[in-house]
Design a protein around this motif. Structure first.
Motif: not given
Lengths: 114, 112
Positions: B36, B38, B42-44, B46, B89, B102-104
């Motif tokens: 993903y 970002q 904004e939001g995430l 795909l 992400f 999710f990863g960091a």
């Protein structure tokens, strides 16, 4: 087409005050709905998800709560905010009963608790 | 349980440089893997996905291959642009999207 909206976009609240973040989805029916929190330097943490009206699952214990009063409305609330509640909150939706892997995210709400 | 580990950032590259962001995972089943992105404020959204071993996901010049033997899903792009500056992400999902991990996140900055 489907859209998702969150508001407010930015919020500064004192410790101990209440919180209400709203999220609405348009252009789809019966979505799964999610609330995530994104803390600085950390990944996304799932807070709540919902598979239907009035059905809320909580992933982590906290002083936050969620409600789904309508099919396409998801609300994140708190009665008394803590400093640790500061962060970026993201609402998301997905198609019911299909694990396509696609979560559709809103624009996010940045909360600062002072 | 399932988890994702991705390389720490921030990553700063010059325009047209090659990009690799490492992602490894731990899973008990046969998860689907995702990247993903970002963009600022904004939001995430795909970027790409792969649902089984050896699948390659691709989109907007980005690619990632699902490697079961190394439990990896590294993100690559041959020539980055300033507009690619964002946080990326890595994520995995087993049966249900509410189990998505999710990863960091890795912040990428591309300079002209």
């Amino acid at each position: 087409s489907q859209t998702i909206h969150q508001w407010p976009a930015t919020l500064v609240q004192p410790v101990g005050s209440p919180l209400s973040l709203e999220c609405t989805v348009e252009g789809t029916s019966n979505p799964n709905l999610y609330w995530y929190r994104q803390a600085a330097g950390r990944g996304l943490q799932l807070l709540f998800y919902s598979v239907g009206i009035g059905q809320i699952s909580s992933e982590v214990p906290q002083n936050l709560s969620a409600s789904r009063p309508q099919d396409r409305q998801f609300i994140l609330s708190s009665k008394k905010l803590l400093l640790s509640d500061s962060g970026f909150y993201l609402c998301a939706w997905s198609v019911r009963d299909r694990n396509t892997g696609e979560l559709f995210f809103g624009e996010g709400s940045r909360l600062t608790v002072l | 349980g399932n988890s994702v580990t991705q390389m720490e950032g921030p990553v700063t590259l010059s325009e047209e440089a090659f990009l690799t962001i490492n992602c490894t995972y731990t899973a008990t089943g046969y998860p689907s893997l995702f990247w993903y992105v970002q963009y600022p404020g904004e939001g995430l959204q795909l970027l790409l996905k792969a649902t089984k071993a050896d699948d390659k996901g691709s989109n907007k010049g980005f690619e990632a291959t699902y490697r079961k033997e190394t439990t990896s899903f590294h993100l690559e792009k041959g020539s980055v642009q300033v507009s690619d500056s964002a946080v990326y992400f890595c994520a995995l999902s087993d049966l249900f999207l509410h189990d998505m991990r999710f990863g960091a996140g890795t912040r990428l900055t591309v300079k002209p």
